[in-house]
Design a protein around this motif. Structure first.
Motif, PDB file in Angstrom:
ATOM      1  N   ALA A 101     -14.638   4.398   0.267  1.00  0.00           N
ATOM      2  CA  ALA A 101     -14.577   3.210   1.017  1.00  0.00           C
ATOM      3  C   ALA A 101     -13.110   3.099   1.023  1.00  0.00           C
ATOM      4  N   SER A 102     -12.457   3.390   0.072  1.00  0.00           N
ATOM      5  CA  SER A 102     -10.724   3.207  -0.025  1.00  0.00           C
ATOM      6  C   SER A 102     -10.362   4.041   1.313  1.00  0.00           C
ATOM      7  N   ALA A 103     -10.775   5.421   1.217  1.00  0.00           N
ATOM      8  CA  ALA A 103     -10.156   6.280   2.186  1.00  0.00           C
ATOM      9  C   ALA A 103     -10.613   5.924   3.645  1.00  0.00           C
ATOM     10  N   GLN A 104     -11.666   5.437   3.736  1.00  0.00           N
ATOM     11  CA  GLN A 104     -12.024   4.710   5.133  1.00  0.00           C
ATOM     12  C   GLN A 104     -11.281   3.712   5.459  1.00  0.00           C
ATOM     13  N   GLY A 105     -11.062   2.939   4.468  1.00  0.00           N
ATOM     14  CA  GLY A 105     -10.138   1.681   4.855  1.00  0.00           C
ATOM     15  C   GLY A 105      -8.617   2.135   5.255  1.00  0.00           C
ATOM     16  N   MET A 106      -8.062   3.121   4.471  1.00  0.00           N
ATOM     17  CA  MET A 106      -6.562   3.325   4.696  1.00  0.00           C
ATOM     18  C   MET A 106      -6.563   4.144   6.037  1.00  0.00           C
ATOM     19  N   LEU A 107      -7.581   5.133   6.218  1.00  0.00           N
ATOM     20  CA  LEU A 107      -7.402   6.000   7.632  1.00  0.00           C
ATOM     21  C   LEU A 107      -7.593   4.877   8.742  1.00  0.00           C
ATOM     22  N   PHE A 108      -8.447   4.108   8.565  1.00  0.00           N
ATOM     23  CA  PHE A 108      -8.835   3.223   9.953  1.00  0.00           C
ATOM     24  C   PHE A 108      -7.513   2.198  10.091  1.00  0.00           C
ATOM     25  N   MET A 109      -7.107   1.900   8.813  1.00  0.00           N
ATOM     26  CA  MET A 109      -6.019   1.040   8.878  1.00  0.00           C
ATOM     27  C   MET A 109      -4.726   1.524   9.370  1.00  0.00           C
ATOM     28  N   LEU A 110      -4.447   2.649   9.143  1.00  0.00           N
ATOM     29  CA  LEU A 110      -3.281   3.589   9.578  1.00  0.00           C
ATOM     30  C   LEU A 110      -3.524   3.990  10.958  1.00  0.00           C
ATOM     31  N   ALA A 111      -4.919   4.111  11.388  1.00  0.00           N
ATOM     32  CA  ALA A 111      -5.048   4.373  13.062  1.00  0.00           C
ATOM     33  C   ALA A 111      -4.870   3.076  13.746  1.00  0.00           C
ATOM     34  N   ARG A 112      -5.274   1.793  13.177  1.00  0.00           N
ATOM     35  CA  ARG A 112      -5.144   0.755  13.905  1.00  0.00           C
ATOM     36  C   ARG A 112      -3.672   0.276  14.066  1.00  0.00           C
ATOM     37  N   VAL A 113      -2.891   0.509  13.101  1.00  0.00           N
ATOM     38  CA  VAL A 113      -1.372   0.288  13.066  1.00  0.00           C
ATOM     39  C   VAL A 113      -0.782   1.199  13.946  1.00  0.00           C
ATOM     40  N   MET A 114      -0.946   2.537  13.901  1.00  0.00           N
ATOM     41  CA  MET A 114      -0.505   3.318  14.912  1.00  0.00           C
ATOM     42  C   MET A 114      -0.851   3.275  16.319  1.00  0.00           C
TER      43      MET A 114
END
Length: 180
Positions: A101-114
């Motif tokens: 859950a933490s990894a998915q949240g971080m990766l999805f957040m980074l993708a959205r920010v980018m």
């Protein structure tokens, strides 16, 4: 879309509707139906290659009705069987339950920010570089994604999450103990 000859906001919005409808259909009829039956690397490759073709047509075919419509169809299908579908799958499969859950949240957040940052600078880049030069940059990034995903994609088809976890970590990773 304006640079590709689609001036009307209504037509631009309708093309986006078409992209998302085809993405949903390709996700179901392509990715979900065949993701565990065919080589995932080949499925990813097909989606990535279709995405490259979609952008190449949008960039290099003269503006008119054909290029944006072809782009919408090809890009929509590409998104359903290509990178977007696989990134979601890989983030679920490749992290132990303890970290998932933490990894998915971080990766999805980074993708959205980018994507957000790119959305801010894209109009400036389009104006300063022009469609063809910016298009070549986009094609280069898509080609890199094609190569990386096709060559180094994990081979997890048909494996349980436990089997994948043992292969990646050498053992099952114990979940966090929750004190009650």
């Amino acid at each position: 879309m304006k640079a590709a000859g689609v001036e009307s906001a209504t037509q631009q919005n309708l093309l986006q509707v078409l992209v998302w409808m085809l993405t949903a259909a390709a996700t179901y009829f392509g990715f979900m139906k065949y993701g565990d039956r065919v080589s995932r690397r080949w499925l990813y490759f097909a989606g990535a290659l279709l995405g490259i073709v979609a952008w190449a047509v949008l960039i290099f075919v003269p503006p008119g009705a054909f290029s944006p419509l072809f782009y919408a169809v090809a890009w929509g299908i590409s998104a359903g069987i290509g990178a977007q579908a696989f990134y979601g799958l890989w983030t679920a499969e490749l992290f132990a339950t303890r970290y998932r859950a933490s990894a998915q949240g971080m990766l999805f957040m980074l993708a959205r920010v980018m994507v957000g940052l790119l959305s801010l600078v894209f109009p400036v880049l389009l104006t300063s570089m022009g469609l063809e030069k910016l298009g070549l940059l986009i094609l280069g990034l898509l080609a890199a994604a094609l190569l990386i995903g096709t060559i180094w994609a994990p081979e997890t088809r048909g494996k349980s999450l436990e089997e994948i976890e043992v292969a990646r970590y050498g053992k099952l990773v114990a979940p966090h103990k929750v004190d009650a």
